[in-house]
Write a protein that holds these residues in place. Sequence first.
Motif, mmCIF file in Angstrom:
data_model
loop_
_atom_site.group_PDB
_atom_site.id
_atom_site.type_symbol
_atom_site.label_atom_id
_atom_site.label_comp_id
_atom_site.label_asym_id
_atom_site.label_seq_id
_atom_site.Cartn_x
_atom_site.Cartn_y
_atom_site.Cartn_z
ATOM 1 N N TYR A 1 45.524 -103.820 57.092
ATOM 2 C CA TYR A 1 44.689 -102.667 57.332
ATOM 3 C C TYR A 1 45.252 -101.846 58.400
ATOM 4 O O TYR A 1 44.828 -101.504 59.260
ATOM 5 N N PHE B 1 42.669 -100.368 49.931
ATOM 6 C CA PHE B 1 41.444 -101.284 49.814
ATOM 7 C C PHE B 1 40.357 -100.258 49.016
ATOM 8 O O PHE B 1 39.785 -100.897 47.946
ATOM 9 N N ILE C 1 40.907 -100.396 45.667
ATOM 10 C CA ILE C 1 40.797 -101.731 44.912
ATOM 11 C C ILE C 1 39.325 -101.849 44.506
ATOM 12 O O ILE C 1 38.728 -102.279 43.454
ATOM 13 N N GLY D 1 30.867 -107.445 51.783
ATOM 14 C CA GLY D 1 32.317 -107.388 51.171
ATOM 15 C C GLY D 1 32.965 -108.731 51.093
ATOM 16 O O GLY D 1 33.901 -108.667 50.452
ATOM 17 N N SER D 2 32.471 -109.740 51.356
ATOM 18 C CA SER D 2 32.980 -111.046 51.246
ATOM 19 C C SER D 2 34.046 -111.109 52.268
ATOM 20 O O SER D 2 35.058 -112.127 51.742
ATOM 21 N N THR D 3 34.266 -110.343 53.242
ATOM 22 C CA THR D 3 35.216 -110.581 54.415
ATOM 23 C C THR D 3 35.291 -111.836 54.933
ATOM 24 O O THR D 3 36.293 -112.601 55.249
ATOM 25 N N ASN E 1 37.686 -114.170 53.889
ATOM 26 C CA ASN E 1 39.082 -114.038 54.141
ATOM 27 C C ASN E 1 39.389 -115.084 55.454
ATOM 28 O O ASN E 1 40.501 -115.213 55.747
ATOM 29 N N TYR F 1 42.364 -110.247 41.186
ATOM 30 C CA TYR F 1 43.235 -110.029 42.316
ATOM 31 C C TYR F 1 44.817 -109.888 41.519
ATOM 32 O O TYR F 1 45.541 -109.820 42.421
ATOM 33 N N THR G 1 46.306 -103.922 43.952
ATOM 34 C CA THR G 1 46.151 -105.115 44.663
ATOM 35 C C THR G 1 47.825 -105.458 44.994
ATOM 36 O O THR G 1 48.005 -105.815 46.280
ATOM 37 N N ILE H 1 47.034 -115.651 47.973
ATOM 38 C CA ILE H 1 47.843 -114.711 47.715
ATOM 39 C C ILE H 1 49.033 -114.612 48.548
ATOM 40 O O ILE H 1 49.148 -115.023 49.616
ATOM 41 N N GLU I 1 47.311 -113.949 52.296
ATOM 42 C CA GLU I 1 45.570 -114.204 52.339
ATOM 43 C C GLU I 1 45.111 -115.157 51.525
ATOM 44 O O GLU I 1 45.488 -115.682 50.625
ATOM 45 N N SER J 1 41.098 -116.110 49.949
ATOM 46 C CA SER J 1 39.761 -115.235 49.514
ATOM 47 C C SER J 1 38.766 -116.537 49.132
ATOM 48 O O SER J 1 38.732 -116.691 47.839
#
Length: 325
Positions: A43, A51, A54, A166-168, A171, A211, A218, A257, A285, A287
Amino acid sequence: MRSRSLEHLLLLEVRQPALAAFRRDVLRGLSASPRELPCKYFYDVAGSELFERITTLDEYYLTRTEKAIMDRDVAEIAALLGPECLLVEYGSGSSTKTRLLLDHLDAPTAYVPIDVSGEFLRWSARTLERDYPGLRVTPVCADFTGPINLPSMTSRPARPVVYFPGSTIGNLTPPEAVALLRRTAELCGTGGALVLGADLQKDHDVLEAAYNDRQGVTAAFNRNLLARINRELNGDFSIEHFQHRAFYCPSFARIEIYLQSTRRQRVHIADKEFLFLGGESIRTEYSYKYTLESLRDLAQLGGFKLERTWTDNRGYFSVNLLTVC
Ligand code: SAH
Ligand code: AVI
């Protein structure tokens, strides 16, 4: 003129340690076996913008689904959070879904978005300040996995409520997620609350498509990490010779990923050389995907009680209200 150059010097002062940490983490991650890079470095401004693209993709159901849950249930969530809270957000990005909460919260004392993507954070905060003139917005550019010092801004004792959409959380590895929840419980104090968005386990094809989008956004987001290393650390990654790979690993309930080298090649960063064999990968990453059960366990291990869960009718995504035990 003078204040602009002062601002420039202040920014440099903030950026030098961040750049040193980036260099240290990249060199360490590329020297590890297997190789890895921390996903928070996706980021920069370009990564944050990718993002955002995405989130609009057909295959990326997460943002759309979470927003639909919030659209439907935000009034109930806001009522449960109560009046005059200090709204803190982890990984706020464009703060899009936050607007729904702000529209329904009863007299929030301030909004503190926390994000590592400094320039994007400041832009989002300015936009929000313009649209919510009565609201005090205090952006904090920081890593939410480290110590968090909230700016003191009210004469009354603040009652922090943390929003983490965001389901961060996915991560982070489960031990990292538990550690973050424990620190959050301390930050909020007894009776404090966390509103947590978490993606749920589902058909593997749906997960893998999210993804591996057809437009390759992505893949561009993933490869931007190498471009960022080239830009900021003077690296010489030949980006076109790394391909995006993402797949679901059921035994860990996570998307993994990678960037995979398509040929034998050497890469230079700072004064270090890294030899990549053809087919060798860098993990960029994880997820993780949760179940309502695993979310309950996570909450408990993190010092919270899972009070309520709201999901969509396909059971794809969850918004959860956790309170400090
Ligand atoms: N909350 C937004 C954005 C999610 S993308 C949404 O739901 O759409 C993840 C966001 O978290 C990005 O803005 C990224 O810059 C930020 N982020 C990722 N890791 C972080 C970390 N360790 N500390 C602070 N911010 C982080
Ligand atoms: C921010 N985070 C929840 C995203 C996810 O789905 O894990 C990041 C992402 N990586 C690839 N696409 C989106």
